[in-house]
Each structure stands twice: as C-alpha cells, then as structure tokens.
Design an enzyme around this catalytic site. Structure first.
Site, PDB file in Angstrom:
ATOM      1  N   TYR A  59       0.846  -1.197   0.000  1.00 51.22           N
ATOM      2  CA  TYR A  59       0.000   0.000   0.000  1.00 51.22           C
ATOM      3  C   TYR A  59       0.880   1.244   0.000  1.00 51.22           C
ATOM      4  CZ  TYR A  59      -4.624   2.092   0.913  1.00 51.22           C
ATOM      5  OH  TYR A  59      -5.828   2.765   0.814  1.00 51.22           O
ATOM      6  N   GLY A  66      -6.422   1.648   7.119  1.00 49.45           N
ATOM      7  CA  GLY A  66      -7.157   1.245   8.315  1.00 49.45           C
ATOM      8  C   GLY A  66      -6.592  -0.027   8.925  1.00 49.45           C
ATOM      9  N   ASP A  68      -8.070  -2.276  10.635  1.00 48.21           N
ATOM     10  CA  ASP A  68      -8.931  -3.431  10.420  1.00 48.21           C
ATOM     11  C   ASP A  68      -8.709  -4.037   9.038  1.00 48.21           C
ATOM     12  OD1 ASP A  68      -9.945  -1.138   9.266  1.00 48.21           O
ATOM     13  OD2 ASP A  68     -12.041  -1.650   9.631  1.00 48.21           O
ATOM     14  N   ARG A  69      -8.473  -3.192   8.032  1.00 52.47           N
ATOM     15  CA  ARG A  69      -8.202  -3.706   6.685  1.00 52.47           C
ATOM     16  C   ARG A  69      -6.908  -4.509   6.669  1.00 52.47           C
ATOM     17  NH1 ARG A  69      -8.300   1.085   2.472  1.00 52.47           N
ATOM     18  NH2 ARG A  69      -7.939  -0.686   1.042  1.00 52.47           N
ATOM     19  N   ASP A  89     -14.916  -6.561   3.723  1.00 49.45           N
ATOM     20  CA  ASP A  89     -15.335  -6.190   5.073  1.00 49.45           C
ATOM     21  C   ASP A  89     -16.565  -5.299   4.942  1.00 49.45           C
ATOM     22  OD1 ASP A  89     -15.651  -5.334   7.690  1.00 49.45           O
ATOM     23  OD2 ASP A  89     -13.505  -5.183   8.057  1.00 49.45           O
ATOM     24  N   THR A  92     -19.716  -0.084   8.038  1.00 50.68           N
ATOM     25  CA  THR A  92     -20.195   1.246   7.682  1.00 50.68           C
ATOM     26  C   THR A  92     -19.813   1.567   6.247  1.00 50.68           C
ATOM     27  OG1 THR A  92     -19.917   1.948   9.980  1.00 50.68           O
ATOM     28  CG2 THR A  92     -20.171   3.677   8.328  1.00 50.68           C
ATOM     29  N   THR A 143     -42.435   3.570  -2.067  1.00 57.85           N
ATOM     30  CA  THR A 143     -41.187   4.299  -1.765  1.00 57.85           C
ATOM     31  C   THR A 143     -40.334   3.565  -0.740  1.00 57.85           C
ATOM     32  OG1 THR A 143     -42.238   6.410  -2.283  1.00 57.85           O
ATOM     33  CG2 THR A 143     -40.231   6.487  -0.953  1.00 57.85           C
TER      34      THR A 143
END
Length: 216
Positions: A59, A66, A68-69, A89, A92, A143
């Site tokens: 990277y 992150g 967590d990643r 993952d 959010t 809707t």
C-alpha cells in the site's frame, strides 16, 4: 481474547485472571499512559504502519491504511497460505482488499456500506424517509420498499460484481467475507465465499505472534 474497551481496574484483573502474556493494541486513538504502563508488564505492541508483518504491505500510504483492513488481509492469508484472497469487510463502509499468492497486499477499494446508502438518500433529499434492513421484493412497489431494495439488493449485486471482477483481473482464488453486515450478505450472494466474522481478530493474533517470534 479480545477487549473492545475496559478501565484500569478491570484491565489489571483480566491480565492476571486470564494469564495474558502477549498483547497487541490496534486502536486509532491515543492510549492512556496509565494503560500503557500496565500493558507493558507483558509483551506489548501497537499495530502501526511500522509494525513488522507476516505479509508484504504494498500500500502506497501505509499510515492512512485502516488497521482493520490490514489485520483482515493478514488473517485471510493465514487461513489460506500461498493462495490469493479477496477480503470483503462489510461495515459502515465496504472494503475490497486483495492479497496475492506470494503474500503481497496489493491494496483495495472503499465504497459506501448499505446503511450509509440509506442514510445518504434520506439526508440529501427532502422527502425520502430513513429505512432499515427489512424484507422487500426484488423491485420496489412503493417508496419504502424501493429504498430498501435499492440499498440492500443494489449492494448485493455490486458485491457479486466486484467478486467476479477481481477473480478475473487478479486471479483471486478465495473470497472471505467479514464485518458487521457480513452475515446478511453471506446469505444473499451468488458468488462462492467464506464467511468469517472473526477475520480481523485472526489477523491481529497472527501479527502479535509474528512480533513475539521475532524477539525469540
């Protein structure tokens, strides 16, 4: 074992009662000095950009990656050594990360998660209501169902599309699904996946063991 949060007294009791020897901290927040003084009574390391890893991190901006990643791809490669993996993952945000068969973390993509899409449609429009995860038809009949299906089925189809794309373009062998919404999508995806809600914890444990072994 894993502790999301605790106080000083509870921490001391847990360390003694559980006979903890090694600790890894992955928080993005600053750790209280009093906590660190207790943690350092054991082998203690923090997961940071400079932390030695059992994989190669390609990277370009490791300090913005992150935790967590990073832990999730380490966990995936630990469970499937010598094989390329796509880690999804679903939280959010939904992240799609790739580690190749040689253990190189190549990077990945970040997209809005299902709940974020519902909130965005509600927030940025004048009359659309906020919906949640409920059953709905494949095509909205009103809707509410249109919003629910757009967010849930739309995200599922997108996820299947990403899996197919990465499988072809990067020769991915395994797809591992984790995260808070992982169970929801695991039941709906057409692609073959491995569901592992504890993937990040598996990765953190592997990183911790790797650092302990380096000092042996």
């Amino acid at each position: 074992m894993y502790w999301e949060s605790t106080d000083l007294n509870t921490l001391e009791v847990l360390l003694d009662n559980q006979k903890v020897e090694n600790i890894i901290c992955s928080t993005v927040k600053t750790v209280d000095p009093n906590f660190e003084s207790i943690l350092r009574t054991r082998f203690y390391t923090r997961l940071e950009a400079e932390t030695p890893l059992p994989i190669k991190n390609k990277y370009r901006t490791p300090k913005t990656l992150g935790k967590d990643r990073l832990a999730a791809v380490v966990g995936a490669y630990h469970l499937h050594p010598g094989e390329s993996c796509l880690v999804i993952d679903a939280g959010t945000c939904i992240t799609y990360d790739i580690i190749d068969a040689a253990g190189n973390f190549l990077g990945g993509n970040v997209v809005p998660g299902m709940k974020m899409r519902w909130k965005a449609m509600h927030h940025f429009t004048a009359k659309l209501p906020l919906v949640d995860k409920k059953r709905s038809p494949d095509i909205g009949k009103d809707t509410i169902s249109a919003l629910i299906t757009g967010g849930s089925l739309g995200t599922t189809l997108e996820m299947d599309g990403w899996i197919q794309y990465f499988s072809q373009e990067y020769d991915v062998i395994n797809t591992i699904l984790t995260g808070g919404d992982g169970e929801y999508f695991a039941k709906r995806l057409k692609s073959k996946i491995f569901a592992n809600p504890n993937l990040v914890l598996v990765g953190l444990n592997k990183i911790l063991k790797h650092n302990v072994e380096l000092l042996a």
